[in-house]
Design a protein around this motif. Structure first.
Motif, PDB file in Angstrom:
ATOM      1  N   LEU A  14       0.833  -1.219   0.000  1.00  0.00           N
ATOM      2  CA  LEU A  14       0.000   0.000   0.000  1.00  0.00           C
ATOM      3  C   LEU A  14       0.857   1.254   0.000  1.00  0.00           C
ATOM      4  CD1 LEU A  14      -2.901  -0.887   2.469  1.00  0.00           C
ATOM      5  CD2 LEU A  14      -3.076  -0.483   0.003  1.00  0.00           C
ATOM      6  N   GLU A  15       1.973   1.185   0.679  1.00  0.00           N
ATOM      7  CA  GLU A  15       2.895   2.324   0.763  1.00  0.00           C
ATOM      8  C   GLU A  15       3.935   2.312  -0.362  1.00  0.00           C
ATOM      9  OE1 GLU A  15       2.636   4.864   2.945  1.00  0.00           O
ATOM     10  OE2 GLU A  15       0.778   3.881   3.591  1.00  0.00           O
ATOM     11  N   LYS A  16       3.788   1.363  -1.289  1.00  0.00           N
ATOM     12  CA  LYS A  16       4.756   1.188  -2.377  1.00  0.00           C
ATOM     13  C   LYS A  16       6.181   1.021  -1.835  1.00  0.00           C
ATOM     14  CE  LYS A  16       2.050   3.682  -5.859  1.00  0.00           C
ATOM     15  NZ  LYS A  16       0.896   2.963  -5.690  1.00  0.00           N
ATOM     16  N   ASP A  17       6.255   0.343  -0.717  1.00  0.00           N
ATOM     17  CA  ASP A  17       7.515   0.082  -0.028  1.00  0.00           C
ATOM     18  C   ASP A  17       8.023  -1.291  -0.465  1.00  0.00           C
ATOM     19  OD1 ASP A  17       9.556  -0.528   1.804  1.00  0.00           O
ATOM     20  OD2 ASP A  17       8.543   0.509   3.441  1.00  0.00           O
ATOM     21  N   LYS A  18       9.167  -1.335  -1.096  1.00  0.00           N
ATOM     22  CA  LYS A  18       9.700  -2.578  -1.682  1.00  0.00           C
ATOM     23  C   LYS A  18      10.691  -3.294  -0.760  1.00  0.00           C
ATOM     24  CE  LYS A  18       7.519  -2.077  -5.537  1.00  0.00           C
ATOM     25  NZ  LYS A  18       6.322  -2.829  -5.741  1.00  0.00           N
ATOM     26  N   ARG A  19      10.765  -2.874   0.500  1.00  0.00           N
ATOM     27  CA  ARG A  19      11.704  -3.537   1.410  1.00  0.00           C
ATOM     28  C   ARG A  19      11.366  -5.024   1.529  1.00  0.00           C
ATOM     29  NH1 ARG A  19      11.460  -0.241   6.810  1.00  0.00           N
ATOM     30  NH2 ARG A  19       9.376   0.141   6.003  1.00  0.00           N
ATOM     31  N   PRO A  20      12.400  -5.868   1.604  1.00  0.00           N
ATOM     32  CA  PRO A  20      12.140  -7.302   1.771  1.00  0.00           C
ATOM     33  C   PRO A  20      11.670  -7.611   3.195  1.00  0.00           C
ATOM     34  CG  PRO A  20      14.501  -6.887   1.777  1.00  0.00           C
ATOM     35  CD  PRO A  20      13.824  -5.568   1.469  1.00  0.00           C
ATOM     36  N   ILE A  21      10.922  -8.683   3.313  1.00  0.00           N
ATOM     37  CA  ILE A  21      10.528  -9.187   4.628  1.00  0.00           C
ATOM     38  C   ILE A  21      11.462 -10.341   4.953  1.00  0.00           C
ATOM     39  CG2 ILE A  21       8.736 -10.348   5.958  1.00  0.00           C
ATOM     40  CD1 ILE A  21       6.666  -8.934   4.211  1.00  0.00           C
ATOM     41  N   HIS A  22      12.149 -10.215   6.083  1.00  0.00           N
ATOM     42  CA  HIS A  22      13.078 -11.251   6.533  1.00  0.00           C
ATOM     43  C   HIS A  22      12.463 -11.944   7.745  1.00  0.00           C
ATOM     44  CE1 HIS A  22      16.898 -13.247   7.277  1.00  0.00           C
ATOM     45  NE2 HIS A  22      16.682 -13.017   8.555  1.00  0.00           N
ATOM     46  N   LEU A  23      12.408 -13.268   7.709  1.00  0.00           N
ATOM     47  CA  LEU A  23      11.856 -14.030   8.817  1.00  0.00           C
ATOM     48  C   LEU A  23      12.978 -14.752   9.547  1.00  0.00           C
ATOM     49  CD1 LEU A  23       9.301 -14.969  10.304  1.00  0.00           C
ATOM     50  CD2 LEU A  23       9.298 -16.941   8.807  1.00  0.00           C
ATOM     51  N   LEU A  24      13.072 -14.477  10.819  1.00  0.00           N
ATOM     52  CA  LEU A  24      14.074 -15.113  11.664  1.00  0.00           C
ATOM     53  C   LEU A  24      13.466 -16.383  12.257  1.00  0.00           C
ATOM     54  CD1 LEU A  24      16.879 -14.059  12.391  1.00  0.00           C
ATOM     55  CD2 LEU A  24      15.938 -13.212  14.515  1.00  0.00           C
ATOM     56  N   GLY A  25      14.060 -17.530  11.990  1.00  0.00           N
ATOM     57  CA  GLY A  25      13.597 -18.772  12.588  1.00  0.00           C
ATOM     58  C   GLY A  25      12.333 -19.324  11.973  1.00  0.00           C
ATOM     59  N   SER A  26      12.368 -19.661  10.689  1.00  0.00           N
ATOM     60  CA  SER A  26      11.184 -20.212  10.021  1.00  0.00           C
ATOM     61  C   SER A  26      10.907 -21.645  10.447  1.00  0.00           C
ATOM     62  CB  SER A  26      11.345 -20.138   8.507  1.00  0.00           C
ATOM     63  OG  SER A  26      12.453 -20.900   8.096  1.00  0.00           O
ATOM     64  N   ALA A  27      11.846 -22.253  11.170  1.00  0.00           N
ATOM     65  CA  ALA A  27      11.709 -23.592  11.751  1.00  0.00           C
ATOM     66  C   ALA A  27      11.787 -24.684  10.699  1.00  0.00           C
ATOM     67  CB  ALA A  27      10.451 -23.707  12.580  1.00  0.00           C
ATOM     68  N   SER A  28      10.674 -25.217  10.277  1.00  0.00           N
ATOM     69  CA  SER A  28      10.643 -26.387   9.409  1.00  0.00           C
ATOM     70  C   SER A  28      10.660 -26.014   7.938  1.00  0.00           C
ATOM     71  CB  SER A  28       9.356 -27.161   9.716  1.00  0.00           C
ATOM     72  OG  SER A  28       9.088 -28.106   8.729  1.00  0.00           O
ATOM     73  N   PRO A  29      11.272 -26.857   7.102  1.00  0.00           N
ATOM     74  CA  PRO A  29      11.192 -26.612   5.662  1.00  0.00           C
ATOM     75  C   PRO A  29       9.745 -26.681   5.160  1.00  0.00           C
ATOM     76  CG  PRO A  29      12.434 -28.632   6.123  1.00  0.00           C
ATOM     77  CD  PRO A  29      12.124 -27.995   7.427  1.00  0.00           C
TER      78      PRO A  29
END
Length: 195
Positions: A14-29
């Motif tokens: 909505l904000e036209k913000d292209k920053r990536p989302i990084h997830l720490l500890g996704s656990a299982s494949p």
């Protein structure tokens, strides 16, 4: 996590913000496909290394000797093996149907029989990897690094494959074309609320 990721991605869009989302500890494949499709861009997960380095020194004596393993267990010893990920995809993002019983499960190096043609598995016969695992400290550590690289390559294949999908229909088609297996049932439930 999937819903939270979708909300964050929606707000950024909505904000036209292209920053990536990084997830720490996704656990299982198992979590990778839903999270990538929900908008996660990068992951920091230790499962691949943690499972590769699970094995203790007793396990090195049991890889080729099931009687020794049984003897240790009968005497109350805990024997833990390094674990190797059963691949879902080959390097060209094609599903490996022979592995359908255990897609994306970590199996002990002692019992692992899955088919794989990743760079690691093509470079060293599995029996030689097991021998290195049973070797001295340096050889054992080298084997664990190779197991880790095998595990990480599967994560990369999954991430890259899902990123090629343009729509929910592409994802549904991928899931529908999987051989009948628990992974397919799980993905249908998590992604599409199909029971």
């Amino acid at each position: 996590l999937m819903h939270t990721t979708s909300i964050i991605r929606g707000a950024l869009n909505l904000e036209k913000d292209k920053r990536p989302i990084h997830l720490l500890g996704s656990a299982s494949p198992y979590n990778l496909i839903p999270l990538i499709f929900s908008g996660c861009d990068t992951f920091d997960c230790h499962s691949a290394w943690r499972r590769a380095s699970d094995g203790n020194d007793l396990s090195k004596k049991c890889v080729f000797d099931s009687d020794k393993l049984e003897q240790y267990e009968d005497n109350g010893y805990i024997v833990s093996f390094s674990k190797i990920l059963v691949p879902l995809l080959d390097p060209k993002f094609k599903v490996i149907p022979e592995n359908k019983e255990n897609y994306l499960e970590f199996e002990d190096i002692y019992t692992y029989t899955a088919k794989c043609n990743c760079a690691v598995c093509k470079s060293i016969p599995f029996a030689d990897l097991q021998k290195a695992y049973c070797g001295n400290r340096e050889e054992n550590y080298y084997a664990k690094i190779l197991i880790y690289l095998h595990n990480v390559l599967q994560y990369d294949y999954i991430c890259d494959m899902v990123r090629t999908m343009k729509s929910v229909e592409d994802l549904k088609k991928f899931i529908d074309n999987l051989p009948d297996c628990s992974f397919k049932v799980n993905m249908n439930y998590v992604l599409f609320d199909k029971k």
